[in-house]
Design a protein around this motif. Sequence first.
Motif, mmCIF file in Angstrom:
data_model
loop_
_atom_site.group_PDB
_atom_site.id
_atom_site.type_symbol
_atom_site.label_atom_id
_atom_site.label_comp_id
_atom_site.label_asym_id
_atom_site.label_seq_id
_atom_site.Cartn_x
_atom_site.Cartn_y
_atom_site.Cartn_z
ATOM 1 N N ARG A 239 0.828 -1.209 0.000
ATOM 2 C CA ARG A 239 0.000 0.000 0.000
ATOM 3 C C ARG A 239 0.867 1.265 0.000
ATOM 4 N NH1 ARG A 239 -4.332 -0.591 4.697
ATOM 5 N NH2 ARG A 239 -5.075 1.373 3.764
ATOM 6 N N LEU A 240 1.955 1.227 0.773
ATOM 7 C CA LEU A 240 2.853 2.376 0.817
ATOM 8 C C LEU A 240 3.576 2.562 -0.526
ATOM 9 C CD1 LEU A 240 4.244 1.879 4.401
ATOM 10 C CD2 LEU A 240 3.161 3.971 3.581
ATOM 11 N N LYS A 241 3.962 1.464 -1.135
ATOM 12 C CA LYS A 241 4.631 1.527 -2.430
ATOM 13 C C LYS A 241 3.721 2.125 -3.489
ATOM 14 C CE LYS A 241 7.257 -1.357 -5.645
ATOM 15 N NZ LYS A 241 7.749 -2.742 -5.930
ATOM 16 N N ALA A 242 2.457 1.690 -3.495
ATOM 17 C CA ALA A 242 1.496 2.208 -4.470
ATOM 18 C C ALA A 242 1.232 3.696 -4.245
ATOM 19 C CB ALA A 242 0.191 1.418 -4.384
ATOM 20 N N ARG A 243 1.099 4.086 -2.972
ATOM 21 C CA ARG A 243 0.846 5.496 -2.672
ATOM 22 C C ARG A 243 2.048 6.359 -3.043
ATOM 23 N NH1 ARG A 243 -2.053 9.426 -3.505
ATOM 24 N NH2 ARG A 243 -1.719 11.202 -2.127
ATOM 25 N N LEU A 244 3.251 5.860 -2.787
ATOM 26 C CA LEU A 244 4.462 6.599 -3.130
ATOM 27 C C LEU A 244 4.567 6.799 -4.642
ATOM 28 C CD1 LEU A 244 7.122 7.918 -2.338
ATOM 29 C CD2 LEU A 244 8.188 5.652 -2.419
ATOM 30 N N ALA A 245 4.234 5.773 -5.404
ATOM 31 C CA ALA A 245 4.280 5.887 -6.863
ATOM 32 C C ALA A 245 3.327 6.980 -7.341
ATOM 33 C CB ALA A 245 3.922 4.556 -7.506
ATOM 34 N N ALA A 246 2.134 7.042 -6.726
ATOM 35 C CA ALA A 246 1.160 8.068 -7.098
ATOM 36 C C ALA A 246 1.672 9.461 -6.731
ATOM 37 C CB ALA A 246 -0.175 7.791 -6.406
ATOM 38 N N ILE A 247 2.298 9.584 -5.568
ATOM 39 C CA ILE A 247 2.827 10.881 -5.133
ATOM 40 C C ILE A 247 3.926 11.359 -6.073
ATOM 41 C CG2 ILE A 247 4.179 12.015 -3.319
ATOM 42 C CD1 ILE A 247 2.646 10.281 -1.282
ATOM 43 N N VAL A 248 4.840 10.461 -6.416
ATOM 44 C CA VAL A 248 5.943 10.825 -7.300
ATOM 45 C C VAL A 248 5.412 11.282 -8.657
ATOM 46 C CG1 VAL A 248 7.923 9.897 -8.579
ATOM 47 C CG2 VAL A 248 7.654 9.367 -6.151
ATOM 48 N N GLU A 249 4.365 10.627 -9.133
ATOM 49 C CA GLU A 249 3.766 11.022 -10.413
ATOM 50 C C GLU A 249 3.112 12.399 -10.284
ATOM 51 O OE1 GLU A 249 1.234 8.946 -14.041
ATOM 52 O OE2 GLU A 249 1.311 7.996 -12.064
ATOM 53 N N GLU B 276 10.061 15.825 -0.720
ATOM 54 C CA GLU B 276 8.630 16.130 -0.698
ATOM 55 C C GLU B 276 7.806 14.847 -0.739
ATOM 56 O OE1 GLU B 276 5.012 18.249 -0.656
ATOM 57 O OE2 GLU B 276 7.059 18.685 -0.001
ATOM 58 N N ALA B 277 8.260 13.870 -1.516
ATOM 59 C CA ALA B 277 7.526 12.602 -1.610
ATOM 60 C C ALA B 277 7.495 11.900 -0.259
ATOM 61 C CB ALA B 277 8.175 11.704 -2.657
ATOM 62 N N LEU B 278 8.621 11.864 0.429
ATOM 63 C CA LEU B 278 8.652 11.214 1.750
ATOM 64 C C LEU B 278 7.812 11.975 2.769
ATOM 65 C CD1 LEU B 278 12.388 10.096 2.032
ATOM 66 C CD2 LEU B 278 10.377 8.628 1.791
ATOM 67 N N ARG B 279 7.801 13.300 2.671
ATOM 68 C CA ARG B 279 6.975 14.087 3.595
ATOM 69 C C ARG B 279 5.494 13.768 3.396
ATOM 70 N NH1 ARG B 279 3.735 18.115 3.929
ATOM 71 N NH2 ARG B 279 3.778 18.587 1.694
ATOM 72 N N ARG B 280 5.061 13.764 2.124
ATOM 73 C CA ARG B 280 3.646 13.467 1.846
ATOM 74 C C ARG B 280 3.296 12.028 2.222
ATOM 75 N NH1 ARG B 280 2.002 16.144 -4.022
ATOM 76 N NH2 ARG B 280 3.017 18.183 -3.745
ATOM 77 N N LEU B 281 4.212 11.110 1.947
ATOM 78 C CA LEU B 281 3.944 9.713 2.267
ATOM 79 C C LEU B 281 3.852 9.504 3.776
ATOM 80 C CD1 LEU B 281 3.572 6.857 1.121
ATOM 81 C CD2 LEU B 281 6.044 6.522 1.360
ATOM 82 N N THR B 282 4.685 10.203 4.528
ATOM 83 C CA THR B 282 4.645 10.105 5.990
ATOM 84 C C THR B 282 3.306 10.593 6.521
ATOM 85 O OG1 THR B 282 7.046 10.394 6.168
ATOM 86 C CG2 THR B 282 5.735 10.859 8.131
ATOM 87 N N PHE C 131 9.161 0.820 6.351
ATOM 88 C CA PHE C 131 9.175 1.156 4.925
ATOM 89 C C PHE C 131 9.822 2.518 4.696
ATOM 90 C CE2 PHE C 131 7.484 3.024 1.075
ATOM 91 C CZ PHE C 131 7.482 1.976 0.164
ATOM 92 N N LEU C 132 9.436 3.512 5.505
ATOM 93 C CA LEU C 132 9.971 4.862 5.341
ATOM 94 C C LEU C 132 11.466 4.921 5.620
ATOM 95 C CD1 LEU C 132 7.038 6.749 7.080
ATOM 96 C CD2 LEU C 132 7.683 6.975 4.672
ATOM 97 N N ASP C 133 11.939 4.063 6.523
ATOM 98 C CA ASP C 133 13.376 4.029 6.824
ATOM 99 C C ASP C 133 14.168 3.375 5.695
ATOM 100 O OD1 ASP C 133 12.967 5.277 9.230
ATOM 101 O OD2 ASP C 133 13.093 3.449 10.448
ATOM 102 N N ARG C 134 13.564 2.366 5.026
ATOM 103 C CA ARG C 134 14.270 1.638 3.970
ATOM 104 C C ARG C 134 14.245 2.369 2.631
ATOM 105 N NH1 ARG C 134 11.026 -2.488 5.905
ATOM 106 N NH2 ARG C 134 9.791 -2.444 3.981
#
Length: 227
Positions: free
Chosen positions: A119-129, A191-197, A171-174
Amino acid sequence: MLAAAGTSNPAVLDLGAGSGRIGRPFVAAGDRYVGVDLSFGMVHEFMRRPGGRSPHMAQCDGESLPFRDGTFDVVMLVSVVGGARGWRRIAAEARRVLRRNGSLVIGKTVSPEDGVDARLKARLAAIVEELGVPAEEKQGGKALSWLESVADEKTVTVAASWTAERSPRGFLDRKPTGAKFSELPPDVRGEALRRLTDWATTTFGSLESVRPEAYAFELTTFRFSGE
């Protein structure tokens, strides 16, 4: 895995051998094993790994292997195809160096589709896009479909299964050390890590929330008659 060769003491090529997590047991057992990797650092790390015997290693590009046609009984690609942009050339080279009736073994870790990491991977991909970086087309499914269309035989085996504890914090640490993520511009990564957090905190209630998840290591073996 060696049973896929259909012969005793098979010659094995580990394409994308990395630091030796998969290959070292073959070396320790005295198998006819050759590991290759594009990264000199990975090859060096493999060579330094304890285990008694010295591995046969080569630094080279999987799209242009320095071996003769029909050299190996088994070619392994463990966690390689999914992230490879030139998967078709890699697969073609793997087939070229296989002997007649040789086996190409694709290894991958299968994780739950609704798990914390997924779920985190999918959300991160969306944020980066959203931040203006085009999404990379997934190659793993294409490669497997193509191999299935040209192979004479396909078998799927679950080699191992286990339960692992996963948390948003883990996940956020790795993620910052991931190869593809580290290639992004620094401002996009931050910015991506901030939004994902923020998203993970709201979604899971706590970044420290730990959940057990079922994992498996799956081997897909393709056999080619060479006819």
